[in-house]
Design a protein around this motif. Structure first.
Motif, PDB file in Angstrom:
ATOM      1  N   THR B   5       0.848  -1.188   0.000  1.00 49.74           N
ATOM      2  CA  THR B   5       0.000   0.000   0.000  1.00 49.74           C
ATOM      3  C   THR B   5       0.883   1.237   0.000  1.00 49.74           C
ATOM      4  O   THR B   5       1.730   1.386   0.876  1.00 49.74           O
ATOM      5  N   CYS B   6       0.690   2.072  -0.983  1.00 49.90           N
ATOM      6  CA  CYS B   6       1.474   3.310  -1.065  1.00 49.90           C
ATOM      7  C   CYS B   6       0.917   4.300  -0.052  1.00 49.90           C
ATOM      8  O   CYS B   6      -0.264   4.660  -0.120  1.00 49.90           O
ATOM      9  N   PRO B   7       1.731   4.750   0.886  1.00 53.13           N
ATOM     10  CA  PRO B   7       1.206   5.664   1.899  1.00 53.13           C
ATOM     11  C   PRO B   7       0.902   7.057   1.342  1.00 53.13           C
ATOM     12  O   PRO B   7       0.215   7.834   1.990  1.00 53.13           O
ATOM     13  N   HIS B   8       1.387   7.362   0.150  1.00 50.39           N
ATOM     14  CA  HIS B   8       1.121   8.677  -0.436  1.00 50.39           C
ATOM     15  C   HIS B   8      -0.265   8.758  -1.021  1.00 50.39           C
ATOM     16  O   HIS B   8      -1.042   9.639  -0.691  1.00 50.39           O
ATOM     17  N   CYS B   9      -0.567   7.821  -1.928  1.00 53.46           N
ATOM     18  CA  CYS B   9      -1.841   7.905  -2.631  1.00 53.46           C
ATOM     19  C   CYS B   9      -2.852   6.905  -2.086  1.00 53.46           C
ATOM     20  O   CYS B   9      -3.998   6.912  -2.511  1.00 53.46           O
ATOM     21  N   GLY B  10      -2.410   6.041  -1.174  1.00 54.65           N
ATOM     22  CA  GLY B  10      -3.342   5.119  -0.537  1.00 54.65           C
ATOM     23  C   GLY B  10      -3.688   3.910  -1.371  1.00 54.65           C
ATOM     24  O   GLY B  10      -4.505   3.084  -0.957  1.00 54.65           O
ATOM     25  N   ARG B  57       9.355   2.422  -4.460  1.00 53.45           N
ATOM     26  CA  ARG B  57       8.799   3.555  -5.185  1.00 53.45           C
ATOM     27  C   ARG B  57       7.526   3.100  -5.879  1.00 53.45           C
ATOM     28  O   ARG B  57       7.491   2.018  -6.477  1.00 53.45           O
ATOM     29  N   HIS B  58       6.515   3.924  -5.777  1.00 53.29           N
ATOM     30  CA  HIS B  58       5.263   3.631  -6.495  1.00 53.29           C
ATOM     31  C   HIS B  58       5.471   4.054  -7.952  1.00 53.29           C
ATOM     32  O   HIS B  58       4.897   5.034  -8.427  1.00 53.29           O
ATOM     33  N   ALA B  59       6.318   3.284  -8.623  1.00 54.15           N
ATOM     34  CA  ALA B  59       6.877   3.706  -9.906  1.00 54.15           C
ATOM     35  C   ALA B  59       5.813   3.848 -10.985  1.00 54.15           C
ATOM     36  O   ALA B  59       5.873   4.745 -11.817  1.00 54.15           O
ATOM     37  N   GLY B  61       2.633   4.409 -10.432  1.00 55.63           N
ATOM     38  CA  GLY B  61       1.478   5.037  -9.808  1.00 55.63           C
ATOM     39  C   GLY B  61       1.824   6.490  -9.582  1.00 55.63           C
ATOM     40  O   GLY B  61       2.164   7.197 -10.519  1.00 55.63           O
ATOM     41  N   CYS B  62       1.839   6.905  -8.320  1.00 51.89           N
ATOM     42  CA  CYS B  62       2.067   8.323  -8.032  1.00 51.89           C
ATOM     43  C   CYS B  62       3.536   8.706  -8.156  1.00 51.89           C
ATOM     44  O   CYS B  62       3.868   9.889  -8.143  1.00 51.89           O
ATOM     45  N   GLY B  63       4.426   7.727  -8.257  1.00 53.89           N
ATOM     46  CA  GLY B  63       5.835   8.048  -8.458  1.00 53.89           C
ATOM     47  C   GLY B  63       6.607   8.332  -7.186  1.00 53.89           C
ATOM     48  O   GLY B  63       7.812   8.560  -7.234  1.00 53.89           O
TER      49      GLY B  63
HETATM   50 ZN   LIG Z   1       1.313   6.019  -4.666  1.00 56.71          ZN
END
Ligand SMILES: [Zn+2]
Lengths: 996, 108
Positions: B5-10, B57-59, B61-63
Motif C-alpha cells: 500500500t502506497c502511503p502517499h496515494c493510498g 517507489r510507487h513507480a 502510480g504516483c511516483g
Molecule cells: Zn502512490
C-alpha cells in the motif's frame, strides 16, 4: 489386453462415437472419453516410452498425475507436446502421437541398445560433469540431445488465442470434489466472494466414482444439487477444466482454464491471476504406486485409476487383473472389477494381518486374498502376462506364478499438498495413515501474517468420505467464524491402517530393485536411491537432484513418499526425519501460450511513439528500439541501402540542413526555492549560477563517481530549470531525483515533473538551419539575438515554441520544443519551407555519426557504469568550488584517481577501416592466467561520410598522454587491426561551425 | 508477488506497480568521510532474516518513494510509511515488536 465393457460408463455417450488417430492409426472412442480411456478401450495399452531407458509404458493413472502417457496432440503450429492422455478430452479428428521412441513405439532403438541404462546411472549428470569437458561436449551431450527430450515443440507461430484474466476473491476453492464443494457452499452462504476451480471436466472428484451416497442422495445427485445452488449465487464463480497450478506470496494464485476443450469457444487457454484472501486447498490425494520389479510394465496401474476407467468409461485394463495393496482402498477396485465380470485372480495384501471391513467383503464375494503377500515381479515385456506372488517380507524366491494381463496396485495415498507447500506451508508425517499432510499449525501466511490457506478433505489427509466432509465442514466454519454445524451425512467404513513399503518383497536382491520404479517419468528406480544414499547423498534434496526423483512434471505426485521411504530405509532413519523435497509450481504443466496470454506480437510490450511517429512510418523509416521507444534509425529512399541513407543524411546536415526527431529526450522540470541547490548536488557542475535564459551541459554521477546520465539544463526562471536527460534515462533520472528529495533532502523545497511526453522536440541542424527558421518567421534567431547555449520562447510559424541553441552535431543547430500536438505541424512546415534548401530528415544513426565525428560521448556507449567524468575528459565539467555533489566522495577513491585509468581518445585505423565496436587493444604482456593484457577498447565506431574513413572513440590506458601511438586490436580469424591514438574530435576541431 | 500500500496515494497494488529501492534509512557519507564509512555506505547492506525496512517507489502510480517494514521470511508486511522520516513511526514500531518480540535488537 484392455477392453471396453459392453455396458456402463457414467461419463461416456455410446451414441456419439468419435474418430481419432494414434501414431497415424485410425481408432474410435466415445464422447466423454479421455484420450487414455479411448486408447485403453481400443485395446491400446502401450502409450509411450520412458525418458531415459525408453522402456515401454502405458497409462498408470487416470488424472493429472500421469507420468507415462505423455503425447503430442495435433500437428503443425497448434501441436501441443507432452499432453497427458489421461486428461486430454477426446474430440473428433484428434491426432495423438507417442513420444520418446524411434523409429516407432513398438520397436525402439534406444531400448534395444540399452543406451540409456548403460549411459545414465544415478548421478549421471554430476558424474559426467566431473569428467573432462571434452567428454561432455563430444560424447554425452550429442547422445543425450538426440535420445532425450520430452516431446517436440510446435513450429511456426501459434494461431490460437490466449488470454489472461485478473480476479479477486475472498475465498478460492482449489478442487471441486465433495469437500471443496461443501467448503464453497459454506463460504458462499457466509456471503464471501467465492471462486471454485475444478481441474477436470466433471465435478465431484472421486465420490461419484465410489458411489457412496452423500447427504441422503446418490453422490452424483448431491454434487449436481451443490452446483445448482452455487451457480445461482451472484457471489460465486464456478470454473471446470481450470487447474490452480500455483499459490504464491500474499495469496497470488494462478490457474489455467482450458476453454478450448469440450467444444468450448473463446481462447484456447485462459490464465487466471487471482488475489485470494483465503485459498481452500481441496485438491484431493494421489494414490501411490508400489515398488516391485516390473511395476512400470504397460498394464500395471494404480488401483483407483482402474476403478476410474471401469466406472467412468467402462474400460477394463485386462481380462484378469491381479491386485496388490498396502491399504484397504484397493479392495474397492477388486470388488468393482469382479462386479463388472473381470476376473481377479488374487488380491495380495502386504499387511500380515490383512485388511479391514472391505477385505472381509471381498472375501465374502469369493475373491482370493493373500495376506502378508506381494508381487515379487511382473512377467511379460510390452504387456503383462502374469505376476509372481511371494511373501511381502521375503526375498522373492520361490513364488507362485499367477496368470493375468493387468495389475492394480495401491501403495496408499498422498494428499495433494502442492498448493499448501509452494508458499511455505509446513507438512507433518502422519504415521497412522502413512502420509505427509498439511500441518495446520504451520499454514502459509499472507501479507498480514495470518494463514492464507486451509487444506480440507483428502488434501488434509482425511481420505474417507465421511471424514473428508466432516473435516471440510469443521475447517471452513472455524476459518470463517461460523457457528458449528453438521456436515452432509455419509456412510462410514472403518479402514485398517495402511502399510508403506520401500521395496517389495522387502529383502529382494539387486536384480529386482533395479527393475522397481519409483519415478516413472524420470526412470528412477529403488536401486538408484540406494546408490545415491551409498554415495553420500542422504539429504532428500540432494538425493532428488542426484537421481532426478520427483523432478520434471511429477513434482513428487507419485514418487515422493515412495522415494523417501527408500531413503529412510537406506539411512536407517524414520520417514519424518528424512522429510520431503520442496514442491514447486507449477502443480501441473502449463502452456507457454497461457503464460504469455495476449502478450505476443505487437502486444508483447507497449511501444512508445513520438508525436512524429506517423510521419516517420509514412516515410519508410527503419526503426531502432530505444527502451520502449521506436526511433527512426534512418530514412532510406526507395532502393537505397540503409548505410547509404545514413551517409546521405550525415552529409545533408554537414552541407545543408537536417531535421531530427529528438522528442524522446527526457525533459524533467525541476522547480522550487531549493531547485538550484538541488541540481548542484545532482550534477557534477554548477547549475545554481546558470543565468535565466541560458543552457548548460551537465553530467550526472552516482555516489560511486561513475557517469550515469548527461544532458543540457536550461534555466527557465529563477526557481525553474528544465533538465534534459538521455532517451533511456528519463524515467530512471526522474525516480533518482525523487529518491534524493524524499529520502535524503526531504526538507528541501523542490518539485519535479517528468514532461518528456508533453513536448515534441525537433533538432534543426546544419549551415542552413538559421535560414530555415527565419523563413518560418516569428522569432529572432540571429546570432546576436540567440547566441549558442541560449534559449528563447516565441511563435514560429504561429506555433508556440521554445527554441534552444544547442548542438549535438557540431553544426549550427536549434532544438525546437513545441506542445506534443503541434509537433507534426511544425515538422511539416520545416519540411515545406526547407524544400529548396535541401532539408533532409535524419535518423538516430546519422545523429550518432555526427556526434562521433565531433567526439561527443553517449552515455551507454562511452560509459558502462565504471567510467568517471575524468575518464571522459570532462574534468572541466566538475565544479571545483563545490564542497559536495553526488559522486564527489566516490571520485576521491584511490582507484578512481589512478593515472593509469583508461581514458577517452579517438582511434584511427591505419588503413582507414572501421574498427569493430567492443574490440580490445592488447599488449604483448600476459597476465597470471596467461591471457593477453588489454590496454583499451573501442566504445563507438563508424564510417565517417564527412572524412571518408573509419572513425572510432575508445577508452585507452593513459590515452590522452599517448597521442600518436599505435595500438593492436586482435580480431576474429587471427587478424590484428592497428589503430593510432588521436584526438577524439575528428571534425571542425575549433568549433567554428557551431555558429553557422 | 507482494501486495503493498502506497502511503502517499493510498493505493494497494501488486508488486509489479512498484520498484524496490533496497535498504531504507541509509546514512549518507559525503566528502570528508573515512574510507571505511564510505565503503559501508556504498556497499554494506543489512540482509536480515526477519524484519527489514526497505525503500520502495510507487513507480507506475504516483511516483513517490516510501518505506515498507517487511519480514523477509514470511513476507508479512507490518506496514508502509512515508519516506520523509529517519525511522518507522512509533505505532509501526510497536506493531512490529508485537509481532516479532525482541525487535529491533534481537529481530534484526
Ligand atoms: Zn502512490
Amino acid at each position: 489386453m484392455s477392453f471396453r465393457l459392453g455396458h456402463g460408463g457414467r461419463l461416456i455417450d455410446r451414441a456419439r462415437p468419435l474418430g481419432f488417430s494414434f501414431d497415424g492409426r485410425r481408432m474410435t472412442g466415445f464422447a466423454g472419453d479421455t484420450l487414455a480411456a479411448a486408447l485403453l478401450g481400443a485395446g491400446e495399452t502401450l502409450m509411450g516410452r520412458s525418458f531415459k531407458y525408453h522402456r515401454p509404458r502405458g497409462a498408470v493413472a487416470a488424472g493429472v498425475e500421469e507420468p507415462n502417457a505423455l503425447m503430442g496432440i495435433g500437428s503443425g503450429p497448434q501441436a501441443e507436446p507432452n499432453a497427458r492422455a489421461t486428461v486430454v478430452e477426446l474430440a473428433e479428428g484428434l491426432e495423438a502421437t507417442s513420444q520418446n521412441r524411434w523409429p516407432n513405439l513398438a520397436l525402439d532403438i534406444g531400448q534395444l541398445t540399452g543406451l540409456g541404462a548403460r549411459l545414465m546411472p544415478a548421478g549421471f549428470y554430476y558424474k559426467t560433469f566431473i569428467h573432462p569437458r571434452a567428454a561432455w561436449k563430444h560424447v554425452f551431450e550429442p547422445v543425450i540431445r538426440r535420445a532425450a527430450g520430452l516431446g517436440r515443440a510446435p513450429r511456426g507461430p501459434d494461431p490460437d488465442r490466449y488470454e489472461q484474466l485478473y480476479a479477486f476473491a475472498d475465498v478460492v476453492v482449489a478442487g471441486g470434489g465433495v469437500a471443496g464443494l461443501h467448503a464453497a457452499r459454506l463460504a458462499a452462504e457466509a456471503g464471501r466472494r467465492v471462486i471454485v476451480f475444478e481441474q477436470a471436466a466433471h465435478w465431484g472428484g472421486r465420490a461419484p466414482v465410489e458411489g457412496e451416497p452423500v447427504g441422503g442422495l446418490p453422490a452424483d445427485a448431491w454434487v449436481a444439487a451443490q452446483l445448482a445452488d452455487l451457480a445461482a449465487r451472484p457471489n460465486v464463480t464456478l470454473r471446470a477444466r481450470a487447474t490452480v497450478f500455483g499459490l504464491h506470496d500474499h495469496g497470488y494464485l494462478l490457474a489455467e482454464e482450458r476453454c478450448g476443450e469440450g467444444g468450448g469457444t473463446g481462447p484456447r487457454r485462459r490464465l487466471w491471476r487471482v488475489r485470494a484472501g483465503l485459498t481452500v486447498v481441496a485438491c484431493g490425494a494421489f494414490e501411490r504406486p508400489l515398488p516391485f520389479a516390473g511395476n512400470d510394465r504397460p498394464g500395471v496401474m494404480l488401483a483407483a485409476a482402474v476403478r476410474d476407467y471401469l466406472v467412468n468409461w467402462a474400460v477394463a485394463p485386462g481380462r484378469a487383473v491381479a491386485v496388490v495393496t498396502g491399504c484397504d482402498d484397493a479392495y474397492r477396485t477388486a470388488m468393482a472389477l469382479a462386479g463388472a465380470g473381470v476376473r481377479v485372480p488374487v488380491v495380495a495384501d502386504l499387511r500380515p494381518g490383512g485388511g479391514g471391513a472391505l477385505a472381509a467383503r471381498a472375501r465374502a464375494m469369493g475373491l482370493r486374498v493373500a495376506d502378508g503377500a506381494c508381487i515379487a515381479r511382473v512377467l511379460g515385456g510390452r504387456s503383462v502376462t502374469g505376476v509372481v506372488l511371494a511373501p511381502a517380507d521375503g526375498d522373492g524366491s520361490g513364488g507362485e506364478e499367477i496368470a493375468c494381463d493387468a495389475v492394480a496396485m495401491s501403495g496408499g495415498w498422498s494428499p495433494a499438498v502442492h498448493l499448501w507447500s509452494q508458499p511455505g506451508g509446513g507438512l507433518a508425517w502422519d504415521a497412522d495413515r502413512g502420509l505427509f499432510r498439511p500441518d495446520p499449525a504451520r499454514a502459509p501466511t499472507g501479507a498480514d501474517g495470518r494463514p492464507m490457506a486451509v487444506a480440507v478433505g483428502a488434501a488434509a489427509g482425511e481420505l474417507a468420505l465421511d471424514a473428508a466432509l466432516a473435516d471440510a465442514d469443521r475447517a471452513l466454519r472455524a476459518v470463517l467464524g461460523l457457528p458449528a454445524g453438521a456436515p452432509p451425512v455419509t456412510a462410514a467404513t472403518a479402514e485398517a491402517p495402511p502399510r508403506t513399503a520401500a521395496m517389495l518383497p522387502a529383502r529382494a536382491g539387486h536384480r529386482l530393485r533395479a527393475k522397481a520404479f519409483l519415478d516413472f517419468q524420470n526412470d528412477v528406480k529403488v536401486s538408484d536411491i540406494e546408490l545415491a544414499a551409498r554415495e553420500g547423498y542422504v539429504s532428500v534434496e540432494h538425493a532428488k537432484r542426484y537421481t532426478t526423483l520427483g523432478m520434471a512434471t511429477d513434482q513428487g505426485k507419485l514418487s515422493n513418499v515412495a522415494g523417501i521411504a527408500v531413503l529412510a530405509e537406506a539411512r536407517g532413519t524414520p520417514v519424518p526425519e528424512v522429510g520431503t523435497t520442496t514442491f514447486r509450481p507449477p502443480f501441473v504443466p502449463v502452456t507457454i501460450g497461457g503464460l504469455a496470454g495476449e502478450a505476443s506480437g505487437p502486444l508483447f510490450q507497449p511501444v512508445r511513439m513520438t508525436p512524429l511517429h506517423g510521419w516517420h512510418a509514412a516515410r519508410g523509416a527503419v526503426w531502432e528500439p530505444v527502451g520502449l521507444w521506436r526511433r527512426a534509425y534512418a530514412y532510406p529512399a526507395t532502393g537505397e541501402r540503409t548505410a547509404d541513407a545514413v551517409a546521405r543524411e550525415v552529409l545533408a546536415v554537414r552541407g545543408r540542413v537536417g531535421l531530427l526527431d529528438a522528442s524522446t529526450l527526457g525533459k524533467i522540470l525541476v522547480r522550487g526555492p531549493d531547485a538550484g541547490r538541488f541540481l548542484d548536488m545532482l550534477y557534477v557542475g554548477m547549475m545554481s549560477t546558470l543565468p535565466v535564459g541560458r543552457c548548460r551541459y551537465g553530467v550526472m554521477c552516482n555516489e560511486q563517481g561513475f557517469v550515469t546520465d548527461d544532458g543540457v539544463v536550461a534555466r527557465l526562471g529563477s526557481e525553474t530549470f528544465l533538465c534534459h536527460t538521455t532517451t533511456g534515462g528519463a524515467d530512471r533520472i526522474h525516480g533518482w531525483m525523487e529518491e534524493w528529495l524524499q529520502t535524503e533532502w526531504w526538507d528541501w523545497k523542490v518539485w519535479t515533473l517528468n514532461l518528456t511526453e508533453q513536448f515534441a522536440q525537433i533538432a534543426v541542424a546544419g549551415p542552413k538551419a538559421r535560414v530555415l527558421l527565419e523563413r518560418l518567421g516569428g522569432m529572432d534567431v540571429s546570432r546576436e539575438a540567440q547566441p549558442f547555449m541560449r534559449w528563447a520562447e516565441g511563435r514560429l510559424s504561429g506555433i508556440a515554441a521554445r527554441v534552444f541553441r544547442i548542438s549535438f552535431s557540431g553544426e549550427l543547430s536549434f532544438e525546437i520544443a513545441v506542445a506534443a500536438s503541434d509537433g507534426p505541424a511544425l515538422w511539416e512546415r520545416l519540411m515545406a519551407e526547407g524544400a529548396d534548401l535541401g532539408v533532409t530528415p535524419y535518423g538516430t544513426e546519422a545523429m550518432h555519426v555526427l556526434r562521433a565525428e565531433k567526439g561527443y560521448i553517449i552515455v551507454g556507449d562511452e560509459t558502462d557504469g565504471t567510467v568517471t567524468p575524468r575518464d571522459l575528459g570532462l574534468e572541466r565539467m566538475i565544479a571545483s568550488g563545490k564542497a559536495d555533489f553526488i559522486g564527489r566522495r566516490g571520485m576521491e577513491r584511490a582507484h578512481l584517481v589512478d593515472p593509469g585509468r583508461w581514458r577517452l581518445v579517438g582511434l584511427a585505423a591505419e588503413d582507414g577501416a572501421v574498427l569493430p565496436e567492443g574490440a580490445y587493444a592488447a599488449t604483448d604482456a600476459r597476465n597470471a592466467n596467461g591471457q593477453r593484457v588489454t590496454e583499451g577498447r573501442v566504445t563507438s565506431s563508424y564510417f565517417s561520410p564527412t572524412l571518408k574513413c573509419g572513425i572510432a572513440l575508445g577508452l585507452v590506458r593513459r590515452g590522452p598522454e599517448r597521442m600518436g601511438e599505435v595500438l593492436a586490436f586482435p580480431a576474429a580469424g587471427g587478424r590484428v587491426l592497428k589503430a593510432r591514438i588521436v584526438e577524439p574530435v575528428f571534425h571542425d576541431k575549433d568549433g567554428a561551425r557551431l555558429n553557422g | 508477488m507482494l501486495m503493498l500500500t502506497c502511503p502517499h496515494c493510498g493505493v494497494t497494488a501488486e508488486e509489479t506497480e512498484f520498484a524496490p529501492g533496497g535498504q531504507a534509512h541509509l546514512k549518507r557519507q559525503g566528502p570528508g568521510s573515512s574510507d571505511d564509512d564510505f565503503e559501508a555506505y556504498l556497499f554494506a547492506r543489512a540482509n536480515p532474516r526477519g524484519v527489514h525496512l526497505e525503500r520502495w517507489r510507487h513507480a507506475f502510480g504516483c511516483g513517490k518513494w516510501f518505506h515498507a517494514a517487511r519480514c523477509t521470511v514470511t513476507l508479512e508486511v507490518f506496514g508502509t510509511y512515508p519516506a520523509r522520516t529517519a525511522g518507522p513511526p512509533a505505532e509501526l514500531r510497536a506493531a512490529i515488536a508485537a509481532r516479532r518480540p525482541g525487535w529491533p535488537e534481537g529481530g534484526r
